[in-house]
Every structure is written in C-alpha cells, then in structure tokens.
Design an enzyme around this catalytic site. Structure first.
Site, PDB file in Angstrom:
ATOM      1  N   PRO A  89     -81.508   2.653 -28.093  1.00 15.73           N
ATOM      2  CA  PRO A  89     -81.392   3.791 -29.013  1.00 15.73           C
ATOM      3  C   PRO A  89     -82.020   5.063 -28.446  1.00 15.73           C
ATOM      4  CG  PRO A  89     -82.125   1.829 -30.193  1.00 15.73           C
ATOM      5  CD  PRO A  89     -82.183   1.498 -28.728  1.00 15.73           C
ATOM      6  N   ARG A 104     -85.394   7.594 -32.671  1.00 18.32           N
ATOM      7  CA  ARG A 104     -85.731   6.744 -33.818  1.00 18.32           C
ATOM      8  C   ARG A 104     -86.935   7.318 -34.559  1.00 18.32           C
ATOM      9  NH1 ARG A 104     -86.906   0.982 -32.183  1.00 18.32           N
ATOM     10  NH2 ARG A 104     -84.671   0.623 -32.152  1.00 18.32           N
ATOM     11  N   TYR A 129     -80.369  -9.901 -32.001  1.00 14.64           N
ATOM     12  CA  TYR A 129     -81.511  -9.480 -32.837  1.00 14.64           C
ATOM     13  C   TYR A 129     -81.029  -8.577 -33.975  1.00 14.64           C
ATOM     14  CZ  TYR A 129     -86.171  -7.495 -33.824  1.00 14.64           C
ATOM     15  OH  TYR A 129     -87.349  -7.081 -34.420  1.00 14.64           O
ATOM     16  N   ASP A 130     -80.275  -7.525 -33.604  1.00 15.13           N
ATOM     17  CA  ASP A 130     -79.849  -6.525 -34.604  1.00 15.13           C
ATOM     18  C   ASP A 130     -78.962  -7.158 -35.681  1.00 15.13           C
ATOM     19  OD1 ASP A 130     -80.893  -5.125 -32.477  1.00 15.13           O
ATOM     20  OD2 ASP A 130     -79.309  -3.609 -32.398  1.00 15.13           O
ATOM     21  N   ARG A 151     -92.574  -4.819 -24.276  1.00 17.15           N
ATOM     22  CA  ARG A 151     -92.337  -3.615 -25.061  1.00 17.15           C
ATOM     23  C   ARG A 151     -93.053  -2.427 -24.412  1.00 17.15           C
ATOM     24  NH1 ARG A 151     -93.014  -6.082 -31.089  1.00 17.15           N
ATOM     25  NH2 ARG A 151     -94.314  -7.598 -30.014  1.00 17.15           N
ATOM     26  N   GLN A 166     -85.872   9.772 -24.478  1.00 19.96           N
ATOM     27  CA  GLN A 166     -85.611   9.032 -25.730  1.00 19.96           C
ATOM     28  C   GLN A 166     -86.884   9.018 -26.573  1.00 19.96           C
ATOM     29  OE1 GLN A 166     -85.872   7.621 -22.665  1.00 19.96           O
ATOM     30  NE2 GLN A 166     -86.043   5.393 -22.735  1.00 19.96           N
ATOM     31  N   ASN A 182     -96.336  -2.556 -21.937  1.00 17.29           N
ATOM     32  CA  ASN A 182     -96.004  -2.330 -20.522  1.00 17.29           C
ATOM     33  C   ASN A 182     -96.763  -1.134 -19.948  1.00 17.29           C
ATOM     34  OD1 ASN A 182     -94.253  -4.469 -20.461  1.00 17.29           O
ATOM     35  ND2 ASN A 182     -92.470  -3.302 -19.813  1.00 17.29           N
ATOM     36  N   PHE A 183     -96.649   0.015 -20.621  1.00 19.39           N
ATOM     37  CA  PHE A 183     -97.243   1.250 -20.080  1.00 19.39           C
ATOM     38  C   PHE A 183     -98.760   1.103 -19.943  1.00 19.39           C
ATOM     39  CE2 PHE A 183     -93.856   4.732 -21.259  1.00 19.39           C
ATOM     40  CZ  PHE A 183     -92.911   4.032 -20.513  1.00 19.39           C
ATOM     41  N   TYR A 230     -87.773   3.644 -18.384  1.00 15.45           N
ATOM     42  CA  TYR A 230     -86.342   3.342 -18.395  1.00 15.45           C
ATOM     43  C   TYR A 230     -85.584   4.603 -18.814  1.00 15.45           C
ATOM     44  CZ  TYR A 230     -88.159  -1.461 -18.563  1.00 15.45           C
ATOM     45  OH  TYR A 230     -88.847  -2.624 -18.332  1.00 15.45           O
TER      46      TYR A 230
HETATM   47  P1  NAD Z   1     -94.164 -11.449 -32.063  1.00 10.14           P
HETATM   48  O1  NAD Z   1     -93.158 -11.931 -31.090  1.00 10.14           O
HETATM   49  O2  NAD Z   1     -95.551 -11.174 -31.585  1.00 10.14           O
HETATM   50  O3  NAD Z   1     -94.285 -12.448 -33.286  1.00 10.14           O
HETATM   51  C1  NAD Z   1     -93.252 -13.296 -33.714  1.00 10.14           C
HETATM   52  C2  NAD Z   1     -93.837 -14.647 -34.053  1.00 10.14           C
HETATM   53  O4  NAD Z   1     -92.796 -15.514 -34.513  1.00 10.14           O
HETATM   54  C3  NAD Z   1     -94.464 -15.327 -32.833  1.00 10.14           C
HETATM   55  O5  NAD Z   1     -95.724 -15.866 -33.177  1.00 10.14           O
HETATM   56  C4  NAD Z   1     -93.467 -16.421 -32.477  1.00 10.14           C
HETATM   57  O6  NAD Z   1     -94.049 -17.516 -31.817  1.00 10.14           O
HETATM   58  C5  NAD Z   1     -92.911 -16.756 -33.857  1.00 10.14           C
HETATM   59  N1  NAD Z   1     -91.587 -17.376 -33.819  1.00 10.14           N
HETATM   60  C6  NAD Z   1     -90.494 -16.953 -33.125  1.00 10.14           C
HETATM   61  N2  NAD Z   1     -89.449 -17.763 -33.355  1.00 10.14           N
HETATM   62  C7  NAD Z   1     -89.886 -18.716 -34.229  1.00 10.14           C
HETATM   63  C8  NAD Z   1     -89.272 -19.829 -34.841  1.00 10.14           C
HETATM   64  N3  NAD Z   1     -87.994 -20.140 -34.600  1.00 10.14           N
HETATM   65  N4  NAD Z   1     -90.017 -20.602 -35.685  1.00 10.14           N
HETATM   66  C9  NAD Z   1     -91.321 -20.305 -35.921  1.00 10.14           C
HETATM   67  N5  NAD Z   1     -91.954 -19.274 -35.368  1.00 10.14           N
HETATM   68  C10 NAD Z   1     -91.237 -18.468 -34.531  1.00 10.14           C
HETATM   69  O7  NAD Z   1     -93.556 -10.138 -32.735  1.00 10.14           O
HETATM   70  P2  NAD Z   1     -94.152  -9.130 -33.824  1.00 10.14           P
HETATM   71  O8  NAD Z   1     -94.123  -7.793 -33.222  1.00 10.14           O
HETATM   72  O9  NAD Z   1     -95.396  -9.653 -34.405  1.00 10.14           O
HETATM   73  O10 NAD Z   1     -92.988  -9.166 -34.919  1.00 10.14           O
HETATM   74  C11 NAD Z   1     -93.102  -9.883 -36.120  1.00 10.14           C
HETATM   75  C12 NAD Z   1     -91.895  -9.619 -36.997  1.00 10.14           C
HETATM   76  O11 NAD Z   1     -91.790  -8.220 -37.277  1.00 10.14           O
HETATM   77  C13 NAD Z   1     -90.570 -10.043 -36.353  1.00 10.14           C
HETATM   78  O12 NAD Z   1     -89.749 -10.614 -37.345  1.00 10.14           O
HETATM   79  C14 NAD Z   1     -89.988  -8.743 -35.886  1.00 10.14           C
HETATM   80  O13 NAD Z   1     -88.587  -8.794 -35.849  1.00 10.14           O
HETATM   81  C15 NAD Z   1     -90.500  -7.763 -36.915  1.00 10.14           C
HETATM   82  N6  NAD Z   1     -90.567  -6.404 -36.351  1.00 10.14           N
HETATM   83  C16 NAD Z   1     -91.548  -6.043 -35.468  1.00 10.14           C
HETATM   84  C17 NAD Z   1     -91.558  -4.768 -34.930  1.00 10.14           C
HETATM   85  C18 NAD Z   1     -92.631  -4.310 -33.984  1.00 10.14           C
HETATM   86  O14 NAD Z   1     -92.559  -3.169 -33.508  1.00 10.14           O
HETATM   87  N7  NAD Z   1     -93.640  -5.075 -33.664  1.00 10.14           N
HETATM   88  C19 NAD Z   1     -90.554  -3.850 -35.277  1.00 10.14           C
HETATM   89  C20 NAD Z   1     -89.556  -4.260 -36.154  1.00 10.14           C
HETATM   90  C21 NAD Z   1     -89.573  -5.533 -36.691  1.00 10.14           C
HETATM   91  N1  UDP Z   2     -89.175   1.224 -22.193  1.00  9.20           N
HETATM   92  C1  UDP Z   2     -89.527   1.822 -20.985  1.00  9.20           C
HETATM   93  N2  UDP Z   2     -90.276   1.104 -20.108  1.00  9.20           N
HETATM   94  C2  UDP Z   2     -90.725  -0.156 -20.380  1.00  9.20           C
HETATM   95  C3  UDP Z   2     -90.386  -0.754 -21.625  1.00  9.20           C
HETATM   96  C4  UDP Z   2     -89.592  -0.019 -22.513  1.00  9.20           C
HETATM   97  O1  UDP Z   2     -89.157   2.962 -20.704  1.00  9.20           O
HETATM   98  O2  UDP Z   2     -91.424  -0.728 -19.520  1.00  9.20           O
HETATM   99  C5  UDP Z   2     -88.367   2.017 -23.162  1.00  9.20           C
HETATM  100  C6  UDP Z   2     -87.124   1.327 -23.705  1.00  9.20           C
HETATM  101  O3  UDP Z   2     -86.029   1.503 -22.847  1.00  9.20           O
HETATM  102  C7  UDP Z   2     -86.961   2.055 -25.029  1.00  9.20           C
HETATM  103  C8  UDP Z   2     -88.393   2.344 -25.485  1.00  9.20           C
HETATM  104  O4  UDP Z   2     -89.183   2.256 -24.298  1.00  9.20           O
HETATM  105  O5  UDP Z   2     -86.293   3.286 -24.842  1.00  9.20           O
HETATM  106  C9  UDP Z   2     -88.935   1.362 -26.506  1.00  9.20           C
HETATM  107  O6  UDP Z   2     -88.706   0.060 -26.008  1.00  9.20           O
HETATM  108  P1  UDP Z   2     -89.300  -1.250 -26.678  1.00  9.20           P
HETATM  109  O7  UDP Z   2     -88.812  -2.396 -25.886  1.00  9.20           O
HETATM  110  O8  UDP Z   2     -90.772  -1.096 -26.860  1.00  9.20           O
HETATM  111  O9  UDP Z   2     -88.721  -1.290 -28.156  1.00  9.20           O
HETATM  112  P2  UDP Z   2     -87.330  -0.846 -28.828  1.00  9.20           P
HETATM  113  O10 UDP Z   2     -87.706   0.297 -29.666  1.00  9.20           O
HETATM  114  O11 UDP Z   2     -86.342  -0.462 -27.777  1.00  9.20           O
HETATM  115  O12 UDP Z   2     -86.916  -2.040 -29.568  1.00  9.20           O
END
Ligand code: NAD
Ligand code: UDP
Length: 316
Positions: free
Chosen positions: A277, A280, A150-151, A191, A214, A195-196, A209
């Site tokens: 991490p 953040r 992902y990163d 996430r 954190q 979850n919580f 976790y």
């Molecule tokens: P999400 O998983 O709910 O949404 C992602 C969407 O992309 C889903 O509808 C999934 O079906 C679709 N998808 C995945 N792979 C695909 C593919 N190969 N082709 C077509 N569609 C595909 O997640 P989200 O939280 O809505 O995140 C949306 C975007 O924002 C992502 O790119 C994510 O990396 C970015 N983002 C989100 C967060 C957050 O906290 N929610 C933080 C940082 C970045």
């Molecule tokens: N986390 C947790 N319990 C859970 C799910 C996540 O303690 O059931 C922690 C996880 O280890 C991280 C933070 O919550 O420290 C945020 O996790 P998340 O998966 O929401 O997103 P991240 O910021 O790590 O991408």
C-alpha cells in the site's frame, strides 16, 4: 464472584502478550491460547513465574484451526501472524487460521454466550484509494496476490463475525488495527519498525523497500491495547479503526530513528514488494466519538522505548 474469564487467542504474540498482562493486572482470569508460530513465552519476561503461580493465568498450546471447548466470558481473537514475512510463509495456513480459526472461535462464543472481539486489520482496505480510511470504505484489495491470504482472510473473518451476529445473535466486536509497534515485536519479525531498529542497532544498512515515500501511521502498543479494551467494554460492535493517525513517510521514520540513535543511518533501497500500500492513515473519528479513544504516545517516545527493548533483545 470473581471477575470474568477472558480468552486471548494469539496471546503469546506481540500485541497479545501486552493485552494478557493488562487484563491480568485488571483482575481478570486470563487464558492465553497460542500455537507459538510467531509468539513466545519470553514475551512475559520476568512476570512469567508470577502469572503461573497466581492461579488465574493459564497458558494453553492450541491451534485455532481446530475447535476447542472452554468456559469463558470474553474472547479477544488475535491468533494470526501479522508480519508479511510470516503470513506469506505458509499462505494456505494463514487463510485457514483466519477463516477456520474465526469460525471455531465464533462457535465457541455462540455455545458459551461469550462476547468475541476480532483483531481485524487496516489491510481490509488494501491499497486504499480513499484517504484517510473511514470504516465505511470497502477497500481496494487484490484477491489473488501475495498479500491476499491475509487481507482476504481477514475480510472473510469480518464477514463470519457479522453473519454470526445477525444469524445467531453472537455478541461481537470488530477492531480494524493499523500499524502497531513496540516492545515484544520479534527481532526477525520482518515488519518495518523491527527491521529498521534492529538494522540500526547492528550497524547494518536500513533496507528501504521502494523510494521510502510510502506512508504509514504508527501506533504504540499500549495505546492500541487501550483501544481494544475500550471497544470490548463498549456497546458498539464496530468495525472501528484503532491506531494512530499521525502519518509519516518511511524516510521520515528513518529520520526519527536517526534522531533517537544520535547518528545518521545508511539506507539501501530494495524493490517494493507486490501490492504494497502507498498510503495508510486511519480515520479515527468513530473511535474518538464512540470509545473516547485517543492515542497518547508520540512516535519519538515510542521509538525510544522500542530501541531500548531491541537493544536488550539483541544482547547489547
Ligand atoms: P504476532 O505474530 O506477534 O502475534 C500473533 C500470535 O498468534 C502469535 O503468538 C502466534 O503464535 C499466534 N498464532 C498464529 N497462528 C495461530 C494459530 N493458528 N493458532 C493459535 N495461535 C496462532 O502479531 P501481532 O502483531 O501481535 O498481531 C496480533 C493480531 O493483531 C493479529 O490478528 C493481526 O492480524 C492483528 N493486527 C496487528 C497489526 C500490527 O501492526 N501489529 C496490525 C493489524 C492487525
Ligand atoms: N518496509 C521496508 N523495509 C523493511 C520492511 C518493510 O521498507 O525492511 C516497508 C514495506 O514495504 C511497507 C512498510 O515498510 O511499505 C510497512 O511494512 P510492514 O511490513 O511493517 O507492514 P505493512 O504495513 O506493509 O503491513
């Protein structure tokens, strides 16, 4: 002349569904593209019928790892699972989605001269050694760990965006999104917020976790969507951090959920996942200065709204 045609990849997901509805309500013709890996049509709730009948909202089942030809003016490129549980489920697919998916969407943007915005992430900073994180920080990322698909995938996606911009003059925008939460997160998302809250509603122990010391900085989804739209309409290519800069520990998050639920919640500690991490928080100076962005929804209010959503989703 009608308003622009806007493509939202990942449009049926958590953030994508809110963004699609906002764009539709602003009068755009919206194409919601998704492969439904983590997205769901239910995210459009009781507006689904209205969207279908409007003549300016289209659902397209497609996987961004394959090229596609469309006529569009703007592309919000969000397609990619965002929860560690889902992006680690098939890590090779996650890299393909980030790299080939972004490459394909940039090819489309180049062909039709569309402006394209990439939903990048705070994960490009890895486990940051600079705090809070400004856009100038290059990050501290493990290239071979379980989060790397992902990163590093998002880091390559950013590189592709910049190279298409420099080499082919593609009109780009890069948003670095920090932890976002709210209605339409999936119940089994994995996430922390989902979850919580689901554990609290089911009367289960909170799975903490590590120590819970954190920190994260949680942004309510309407604020984030506002930031994405501001960036798209601005003259700044980014990268620009978007999120909320109120930083809390996970133990404090539990306290906030306890307050909203009106009862104490039992906590069960589990091992901290690899490369999790420690701290953040976004430096939002650029977003504030250049976009006039300001997150408005306080955590207490956002958590209450999210609890109401999950209460219904769990059928309480
Ligand atoms: P999400 O998983 O709910 O949404 C992602 C969407 O992309 C889903 O509808 C999934 O079906 C679709 N998808 C995945 N792979 C695909 C593919 N190969 N082709 C077509 N569609 C595909 O997640 P989200 O939280 O809505 O995140 C949306 C975007 O924002 C992502 O790119 C994510 O990396 C970015 N983002 C989100 C967060 C957050 O906290 N929610 C933080 C940082 C970045
Ligand atoms: N986390 C947790 N319990 C859970 C799910 C996540 O303690 O059931 C922690 C996880 O280890 C991280 C933070 O919550 O420290 C945020 O996790 P998340 O998966 O929401 O997103 P991240 O910021 O790590 O991408």
């Amino acid at each position: 002349m009608g308003k622009d045609v806007v493509l939202v990849t990942g449009g049926a997901g958590f953030i994508g569904s809110h963004l699609c509805l906002r764009l539709f309500d602003e009068g755009y013709h919206v194409i919601c593209l998704d492969n439904y890996f983590t997205g769901r049509l239910e995210n459009f709730g009781d507006r689904y019928q209205e969207l279908l009948l409007s003549g300016r909202f289209e659902f397209l089942r497609h996987d961004v790892i394959h090229p596609i030809a469309l006529e569009v003016d703007k592309i919000y490129h969000l397609a990619c699972p965002a929860s560690p549980v889902y992006y680690q489920y098939n890590p090779v697919k996650t890299i393909k989605t980030n790299v080939l998916g972004t490459y394909n969407m940039l090819g489309l943007a180049k062909r039709v001269r569309a402006r394209i915005l990439l939903a990048s992430t705070s994960e490009v900073y890895g486990d940051p050694q600079v705090h809070p994180q400004p856009e100038t920080y290059w990050g501290h990322v493990n290239p071979i760990g379980i989060r790397s698909c992902y990163d590093e995938g998002k880091r390559v996606a950013e590189t592709l965006m910049m190279d298409y911009h420099r080499q082919n003059k593609v009109d780009i925008r890069i948003a670095r999104i920090f932890n976002t939460y709210g209605p339409n997160m999936a119940v089994d998302d994995g996430r922390v917020m989902s979850n919580f809250i689901c554990q609290a509603l089911r009367g289960e122990a909170i799975t903490m976790y590590g120590s819970g010391e954190q920190t994260r900085s949680f942004c309510y989804v309407s604020d984030l969507v506002d930031g994405l739209c501001r960036l798209m309409e601005s003259e700044h290519i980014g990268p620009i951090n978007l999120g909320n800069d109120s930083e809390i520990t996970l133990l404090e998050l539990v306290k906030t959920i306890e307050k909203a639920m009106g009862r104490p919640l039992p906590v069960e500690h589990k091992p901290l996942p690899q490369d999790d991490p420690c701290r953040r928080r976004p430096d939002l100076s650029k977003a504030r200065e250049l976009l006039g962005y300001e997150p408005k929804v306080p955590l207490e209010e956002g958590v209450r709204k999210t609890i109401e959503y999950f209460r219904k989703a769990l059928g309480d």
